[in-house]
Scaffold this motif. Structure first.
Motif, short mmCIF file in Angstrom:
data_model
loop_
_atom_site.label_atom_id
_atom_site.label_comp_id
_atom_site.label_asym_id
_atom_site.label_seq_id
_atom_site.Cartn_x
_atom_site.Cartn_y
_atom_site.Cartn_z
N UNK A 211 0.83 -1.22 0.00
CA UNK A 211 0.00 0.00 0.00
C UNK A 211 0.86 1.26 0.00
N UNK A 212 0.48 2.21 -0.86
CA UNK A 212 1.14 3.51 -0.93
C UNK A 212 0.09 4.61 -0.95
N UNK A 213 0.29 5.61 -0.12
CA UNK A 213 -0.61 6.76 -0.09
C UNK A 213 -0.25 7.70 -1.23
N UNK A 214 -1.20 7.94 -2.12
CA UNK A 214 -0.95 8.75 -3.31
C UNK A 214 -1.45 10.17 -3.14
N UNK A 215 -2.59 10.31 -2.49
CA UNK A 215 -3.20 11.64 -2.42
C UNK A 215 -4.10 11.75 -1.19
N UNK A 216 -4.02 12.88 -0.51
CA UNK A 216 -4.94 13.20 0.58
C UNK A 216 -5.81 14.37 0.14
N UNK A 217 -7.11 14.18 0.12
CA UNK A 217 -8.03 15.20 -0.37
C UNK A 217 -8.47 16.15 0.74
N UNK A 218 -9.04 17.30 0.33
CA UNK A 218 -9.45 18.32 1.29
C UNK A 218 -10.52 17.81 2.25
N UNK A 219 -11.36 16.88 1.80
CA UNK A 219 -12.44 16.38 2.66
C UNK A 219 -11.98 15.24 3.58
N UNK A 220 -10.67 14.92 3.55
CA UNK A 220 -10.16 13.87 4.43
C UNK A 220 -10.09 12.50 3.78
N UNK A 221 -10.67 12.39 2.60
CA UNK A 221 -10.58 11.12 1.89
C UNK A 221 -9.18 10.97 1.29
N UNK A 222 -8.84 9.75 0.90
CA UNK A 222 -7.50 9.50 0.37
C UNK A 222 -7.57 8.61 -0.86
N UNK A 223 -6.49 8.60 -1.61
CA UNK A 223 -6.33 7.68 -2.74
C UNK A 223 -5.06 6.87 -2.47
N UNK A 224 -5.17 5.56 -2.57
CA UNK A 224 -4.03 4.69 -2.34
C UNK A 224 -3.81 3.76 -3.52
N UNK A 225 -2.60 3.24 -3.62
CA UNK A 225 -2.26 2.24 -4.63
C UNK A 225 -1.87 0.94 -3.92
N UNK A 226 -2.29 -0.18 -4.49
CA UNK A 226 -1.86 -1.50 -4.06
C UNK A 226 -1.28 -2.22 -5.26
N UNK A 227 -0.27 -3.05 -5.04
CA UNK A 227 0.29 -3.87 -6.12
C UNK A 227 -0.01 -5.32 -5.78
#
Length: 336
Positions: A278-294
């Motif tokens: 798991x890698x954290x790619x982006x943290x959004x203003x509303x507290x949500x996040x985007x992650x990558x898994x391989x």
């Protein structure tokens, strides 16, 4: 010899000397006794310095080791215990000691199905008795998930023995998708636990792919001593590196999976990653996040992601996104 083991022998030797009230003990005599004890244990000369024994005596006197040994010096050169009945081998357990031992016993008992732990069962029993004698009604503060009623657990030790002795198994098995039982030869490599269930991992034939058998679906086990065991190197860490669970679709390569996680679940996913990749790619203003898994996609991954409900969205790959869309649409139909 490890330094902590070396130190323990020194403490016990000094203790044994000071318990002997029928002779006097100078610092040099304690040094000689400790050196002799180390020689008997190691089989080689291991001279102990004066400074080391002086530090040992200071530590034994202090609270650091929990001994608080009443070591005194009289006539300016002789050492003894001020309390003739004192010994470091009879120190009462503190409340912290009791709590630590209680949790240790509780965790070790989880492995009672393995003969590997038969040799320590008597020790555990005596330890439990000691804990109870020191402080009754001690309750564990660590609770481990377990399911005593799970079928197949009685096979654990038999399978474990077959693996370490490299014996080919003749297994009668009934999968969830099969109407009938099947009997086949199986070359066991490892036992694997996932989500409170146990699996036997190995091969049916030399050219066959690695497969796993759920212990709760095994009907019977026999042995085949005529068939040569497939004695190949199996690296479990490498084999399961890019999967969640136990199912490895060997024909597939790991793929990047991009997920959106809502603000409620984001802290949990950040502090307890869904997978090592798991890698954290982006943290959004509303507290949500985007992650990558391989990962290599499998059934266990789908179950994991579906458990987030509307707190998760699959962004990529498109095929997996469409599959989840179909699954969720069918789920909605059941409520219409």
């Amino acid at each position: 010899m490890a330094q902590n083991k070396n130190a323990l022998i020194r403490y016990k030797t000094i203790d044994k000397c000071l318990q002997n009230r029928y002779r006097t003990w100078t610092l040099d005599e304690l040094i000689d006794a400790v050196s002799e004890a180390l020689y008997e244990y190691e089989g080689k000369e291991n001279p102990v310095s004066k400074r080391t024994i002086q530090l040992d005596i200071q530590l034994m006197r202090s609270e650091k080791l929990g001994y608080n040994a009443p070591i005194v010096v009289y006539d300016k050169k002789y050492y003894k215990y001020d309390d003739e009945e004192f010994t470091i081998t009879d120190i009462p357990l503190t409340e912290t000691d009791i709590n630590v031992l209680t949790e240790t016993v509780s965790m070790l008992k989880q492995f009672k199905d393995f003969s590997l732990f038969n040799d320590v069962s008597d020790i555990l029993q005596r330890l439990e008795d000691k804990i109870y004698a020191e402080k009754s009604h001690t309750q564990p503060v660590i609770h481990l998930d377990k399911n005593e009623n799970l079928k197949g657990l009685h096979f654990l030790d038999e399978l474990y023995q077959a693996i370490i002795k490299k014996v080919v198994l003749k297994i009668t098995y009934k999968s969830f998708t099969s109407r009938d039982e099947n009997t086949f030869l199986f070359h066991p490599f490892i036992l694997k636990e996932f989500n409170n269930r146990w699996f036997l991992v190995g091969k049916k034939r030399p050219k066959a792919p690695i497969s796993n058998l759920a212990l709760d679906r095994i009907i019977a086990i026999d042995y085949d001593f005529q068939t040569p065991y497939i004695d190949e190197e199996f690296d479990a860490e490498k084999f399961y590196k890019n999967v969640v669970g136990v199912t490895v679709n060997t024909g597939l390569n790991p793929r990047k999976i991009e997920l959106w996680i809502d603000s409620i679940n984001a802290p949990y996913v950040i502090t307890k990653p869904l997978h090592n990749s798991q890698r954290l790619i982006q943290t959004n203003d509303d507290g949500s996040i985007i992650i990558h898994l391989l990962l290599i996609e499998n059934y266990e991954l789908e179950r994991l992601l579906l458990g987030f409900g509307n707190g998760l969205e699959i962004i990529k790959p498109e095929r997996l996104r469409n599959r989840f869309k179909m699954i969720l649409e069918k789920s909605i139909e059941k409520y219409n």
